[in-house]
Scaffold this motif. Structure first.
Motif, PDB file in Angstrom:
ATOM      1  N   GLN A  23       1.040  -1.180  -0.207  1.00  0.00           N
ATOM      2  CA  GLN A  23      -0.075  -0.122   0.233  1.00  0.00           C
ATOM      3  C   GLN A  23       0.470   1.435   0.040  1.00  0.00           C
ATOM      4  OE1 GLN A  23      -2.114   0.316   3.598  1.00  0.00           O
ATOM      5  NE2 GLN A  23      -3.917   2.540   2.401  1.00  0.00           N
ATOM      6  N   GLU A  24       1.979   1.104   0.553  1.00  0.00           N
ATOM      7  CA  GLU A  24       3.066   2.261   0.892  1.00  0.00           C
ATOM      8  C   GLU A  24       3.928   2.589  -0.536  1.00  0.00           C
ATOM      9  OE1 GLU A  24       5.031   3.662   4.365  1.00  0.00           O
ATOM     10  OE2 GLU A  24       3.554   3.279   6.119  1.00  0.00           O
ATOM     11  N   THR A  25       4.129   1.279  -0.989  1.00  0.00           N
ATOM     12  CA  THR A  25       4.837   1.485  -2.006  1.00  0.00           C
ATOM     13  C   THR A  25       3.759   2.453  -2.947  1.00  0.00           C
ATOM     14  OG1 THR A  25       5.816  -0.412  -1.511  1.00  0.00           O
ATOM     15  CG2 THR A  25       6.057  -0.226  -4.059  1.00  0.00           C
ATOM     16  N   VAL A  26       2.023   1.342  -2.801  1.00  0.00           N
ATOM     17  CA  VAL A  26       1.292   1.756  -4.649  1.00  0.00           C
ATOM     18  C   VAL A  26       1.442   3.436  -4.768  1.00  0.00           C
ATOM     19  CG1 VAL A  26      -0.981   1.909  -5.240  1.00  0.00           C
ATOM     20  CG2 VAL A  26       0.624  -0.143  -4.949  1.00  0.00           C
ATOM     21  N   LEU A  27       1.269   3.637  -2.727  1.00  0.00           N
ATOM     22  CA  LEU A  27       1.206   5.185  -2.697  1.00  0.00           C
ATOM     23  C   LEU A  27       2.523   6.135  -3.195  1.00  0.00           C
ATOM     24  CD1 LEU A  27      -1.237   7.412  -1.172  1.00  0.00           C
ATOM     25  CD2 LEU A  27       0.262   7.026   0.960  1.00  0.00           C
ATOM     26  N   ARG A  28       3.479   6.049  -2.769  1.00  0.00           N
ATOM     27  CA  ARG A  28       4.606   6.544  -2.974  1.00  0.00           C
ATOM     28  C   ARG A  28       4.781   6.707  -4.403  1.00  0.00           C
ATOM     29  NH1 ARG A  28       8.953   8.155   0.381  1.00  0.00           N
ATOM     30  NH2 ARG A  28       7.941   7.845   1.891  1.00  0.00           N
ATOM     31  N   LEU A  35       7.823  11.247 -11.687  1.00  0.00           N
ATOM     32  CA  LEU A  35       9.052  11.186 -11.592  1.00  0.00           C
ATOM     33  C   LEU A  35       9.927  10.238 -12.222  1.00  0.00           C
ATOM     34  CD1 LEU A  35      10.475  11.665  -8.116  1.00  0.00           C
ATOM     35  CD2 LEU A  35      10.692  13.467  -9.997  1.00  0.00           C
ATOM     36  N   LEU A  36       8.571   9.147 -13.002  1.00  0.00           N
ATOM     37  CA  LEU A  36       8.400   7.921 -13.723  1.00  0.00           C
ATOM     38  C   LEU A  36       9.406   8.171 -15.585  1.00  0.00           C
ATOM     39  CD1 LEU A  36       8.635   5.006 -13.896  1.00  0.00           C
ATOM     40  CD2 LEU A  36       6.393   5.198 -15.029  1.00  0.00           C
ATOM     41  N   LYS A  37      10.794   8.027 -15.243  1.00  0.00           N
ATOM     42  CA  LYS A  37      11.237   8.325 -17.070  1.00  0.00           C
ATOM     43  C   LYS A  37      11.351   7.655 -17.585  1.00  0.00           C
ATOM     44  CE  LYS A  37      14.600  11.342 -14.897  1.00  0.00           C
ATOM     45  NZ  LYS A  37      14.637  11.335 -13.303  1.00  0.00           N
ATOM     46  N   ASP A  38      10.966   6.200 -17.112  1.00  0.00           N
ATOM     47  CA  ASP A  38      10.511   5.260 -18.657  1.00  0.00           C
ATOM     48  C   ASP A  38       9.352   4.599 -17.981  1.00  0.00           C
ATOM     49  OD1 ASP A  38      10.621   3.448 -20.461  1.00  0.00           O
ATOM     50  OD2 ASP A  38      12.173   2.788 -19.606  1.00  0.00           O
ATOM     51  N   PRO A  39       8.152   4.717 -19.201  1.00  0.00           N
ATOM     52  CA  PRO A  39       6.733   3.656 -18.416  1.00  0.00           C
ATOM     53  C   PRO A  39       7.251   2.629 -18.710  1.00  0.00           C
ATOM     54  CG  PRO A  39       6.496   5.819 -19.937  1.00  0.00           C
ATOM     55  CD  PRO A  39       7.621   5.625 -19.719  1.00  0.00           C
ATOM     56  N   ASP A  40       8.111   1.668 -18.860  1.00  0.00           N
ATOM     57  CA  ASP A  40       8.626   1.057 -19.783  1.00  0.00           C
ATOM     58  C   ASP A  40       8.779   0.026 -18.442  1.00  0.00           C
ATOM     59  OD1 ASP A  40       7.845   0.486 -22.288  1.00  0.00           O
ATOM     60  OD2 ASP A  40       9.337   1.057 -22.780  1.00  0.00           O
ATOM     61  N   GLY A  41       9.913   0.455 -17.803  1.00  0.00           N
ATOM     62  CA  GLY A  41      10.659   0.763 -16.559  1.00  0.00           C
ATOM     63  C   GLY A  41       9.582   0.461 -15.241  1.00  0.00           C
ATOM     64  N   LEU A  42       8.833   0.780 -15.086  1.00  0.00           N
ATOM     65  CA  LEU A  42       7.540   0.451 -14.192  1.00  0.00           C
ATOM     66  C   LEU A  42       7.546  -0.165 -13.192  1.00  0.00           C
ATOM     67  CD1 LEU A  42       5.034   1.918 -12.558  1.00  0.00           C
ATOM     68  CD2 LEU A  42       3.398   0.483 -13.913  1.00  0.00           C
ATOM     69  N   ARG A  43       8.178  -1.222 -14.091  1.00  0.00           N
ATOM     70  CA  ARG A  43       7.592  -2.889 -12.039  1.00  0.00           C
ATOM     71  C   ARG A  43       9.054  -2.223 -11.612  1.00  0.00           C
ATOM     72  NH1 ARG A  43      10.021  -8.498 -12.671  1.00  0.00           N
ATOM     73  NH2 ARG A  43       8.676  -9.881 -11.699  1.00  0.00           N
ATOM     74  N   LYS A  44       9.965  -2.158 -12.667  1.00  0.00           N
ATOM     75  CA  LYS A  44      11.267  -2.004 -11.287  1.00  0.00           C
ATOM     76  C   LYS A  44      11.244  -0.988 -10.579  1.00  0.00           C
ATOM     77  CE  LYS A  44      16.263  -1.272 -13.054  1.00  0.00           C
ATOM     78  NZ  LYS A  44      17.428  -0.379 -13.817  1.00  0.00           N
ATOM     79  N   TRP A  45      10.843  -0.043 -11.104  1.00  0.00           N
ATOM     80  CA  TRP A  45      10.748   1.270 -10.453  1.00  0.00           C
ATOM     81  C   TRP A  45       9.586   1.056  -9.277  1.00  0.00           C
ATOM     82  CZ3 TRP A  45       6.464   5.397 -10.778  1.00  0.00           C
ATOM     83  CH2 TRP A  45       6.540   6.555  -9.331  1.00  0.00           C
ATOM     84  N   LEU A  46       8.494   0.473  -9.456  1.00  0.00           N
ATOM     85  CA  LEU A  46       7.900  -0.088  -7.594  1.00  0.00           C
ATOM     86  C   LEU A  46       8.888  -0.670  -6.767  1.00  0.00           C
ATOM     87  CD1 LEU A  46       4.659  -0.906  -9.358  1.00  0.00           C
ATOM     88  CD2 LEU A  46       4.832   0.846  -8.055  1.00  0.00           C
ATOM     89  N   PHE A  47       9.591  -1.423  -7.120  1.00  0.00           N
ATOM     90  CA  PHE A  47      10.609  -2.625  -6.633  1.00  0.00           C
ATOM     91  C   PHE A  47      11.190  -1.872  -5.831  1.00  0.00           C
ATOM     92  CE2 PHE A  47       9.641  -7.429  -9.516  1.00  0.00           C
ATOM     93  CZ  PHE A  47       7.947  -6.810  -8.816  1.00  0.00           C
ATOM     94  N   GLN A  48      12.276  -0.444  -6.796  1.00  0.00           N
ATOM     95  CA  GLN A  48      13.231   0.154  -6.326  1.00  0.00           C
ATOM     96  C   GLN A  48      12.214   0.764  -4.802  1.00  0.00           C
ATOM     97  OE1 GLN A  48      14.736   2.520  -8.774  1.00  0.00           O
ATOM     98  NE2 GLN A  48      16.741   1.936  -8.676  1.00  0.00           N
ATOM     99  N   ILE A  49      11.056   1.269  -5.217  1.00  0.00           N
ATOM    100  CA  ILE A  49      10.513   2.058  -4.114  1.00  0.00           C
ATOM    101  C   ILE A  49      10.649   1.332  -2.750  1.00  0.00           C
ATOM    102  CG2 ILE A  49       8.026   3.130  -3.909  1.00  0.00           C
ATOM    103  CD1 ILE A  49       8.096   4.479  -6.952  1.00  0.00           C
ATOM    104  N   MET A  50       9.690  -0.195  -2.985  1.00  0.00           N
ATOM    105  CA  MET A  50       9.110  -1.211  -1.955  1.00  0.00           C
ATOM    106  C   MET A  50      10.478  -1.563  -1.224  1.00  0.00           C
ATOM    107  SD  MET A  50       7.956  -4.311  -2.266  1.00  0.00           S
ATOM    108  CE  MET A  50       5.965  -4.416  -2.631  1.00  0.00           C
ATOM    109  N   ARG A  51      11.527  -1.284  -2.105  1.00  0.00           N
ATOM    110  CA  ARG A  51      12.673  -1.685  -1.249  1.00  0.00           C
ATOM    111  C   ARG A  51      13.268  -1.113   0.144  1.00  0.00           C
ATOM    112  NH1 ARG A  51      17.665  -0.912  -2.402  1.00  0.00           N
ATOM    113  NH2 ARG A  51      17.093  -0.824  -4.438  1.00  0.00           N
ATOM    114  N   ARG A  52      13.249   0.807  -1.040  1.00  0.00           N
ATOM    115  CA  ARG A  52      13.322   1.663  -0.344  1.00  0.00           C
ATOM    116  C   ARG A  52      12.944   2.105   0.671  1.00  0.00           C
ATOM    117  NH1 ARG A  52      15.134   5.053  -5.919  1.00  0.00           N
ATOM    118  NH2 ARG A  52      17.338   3.940  -5.958  1.00  0.00           N
ATOM    119  N   ARG A  53      11.206   2.062   0.897  1.00  0.00           N
ATOM    120  CA  ARG A  53      10.783   2.307   1.618  1.00  0.00           C
ATOM    121  C   ARG A  53      10.763   1.074   3.403  1.00  0.00           C
ATOM    122  NH1 ARG A  53       8.789   4.928   4.760  1.00  0.00           N
ATOM    123  NH2 ARG A  53       6.751   5.275   5.997  1.00  0.00           N
TER     124      ARG A  53
END
Length: 159
Positions: A23-28, A35-53
């Motif tokens: 939930q916090e990852t999706v919210l963030r 800030l998402l530069k490459d829409p094709d990299g959405l999955r990788k970007w979400l995993f990074q957000i989750m790990r950092r969170r």
């Protein structure tokens, strides 16, 4: 979303924390979507957000535990300086003495001597409603003093 939940479970090994983390990852991600530069990299970007969170959550939990441990032994040792209590008690006594006699007497009988309102009214030879009114006014005056300790007794409702 399924991949996020699975990754969160691998990271946390706790279903409740997993759901909170997703939930916090999706919210963030929604908050920072610009800030998402490459829409094709959405999955990788979400995993990074989750790990950092998760790292942030663990750090804050660790810091909170350290603070609580420190406060546990500090809290027991700390006592308000007795001179502060003496000054405050002296101020309250002065405020009590400055109450009108009928209000001071009503408050003394009920709050200090421990009589019931009905017994205090009978003791004073007045109606119960009169005693209750005096008590309410006395308490209100003392509350005014409590709300503003710098209140001088020559001003305001205590005069």
């Amino acid at each position: 979303m399924h991949d996020l939940r699975r990754f969160a479970m691998v990271l946390t090994r706790d279903p409740a924390l997993r759901d909170d983390l997703v939930q916090e990852t999706v919210l963030r991600a929604l908050e920072k979507r610009d800030l998402l530069k490459d829409p094709d990299g959405l999955r990788k970007w979400l995993f990074q957000i989750m790990r950092r969170r998760l790292i942030d959550l663990r750090r804050s939990d660790s810091a909170r535990e350290r603070r609580e441990d420190a406060l546990q032994w500090v809290g027991e040792a700390y006592q308000q300086p007795p001179q502060d209590l003496q000054v405050r008690l002296s101020q309250l006594r002065k405020a009590f003495r400055h109450l009108p006699v009928d209000q001071r007497r009503a408050l003394q009988l009920v709050a200090i001597d421990g009589l019931t309102c009905r017994d205090a009214a009978a003791h004073e030879g007045i109606a119960l409603g009169t005693l209750l009114s005096r008590l309410a006014r006395a308490r209100q005056r003392l509350r005014s003093f409590e709300d503003n300790p710098s209140y001088t007794l020559s001003k305001g409702p205590l005069s």
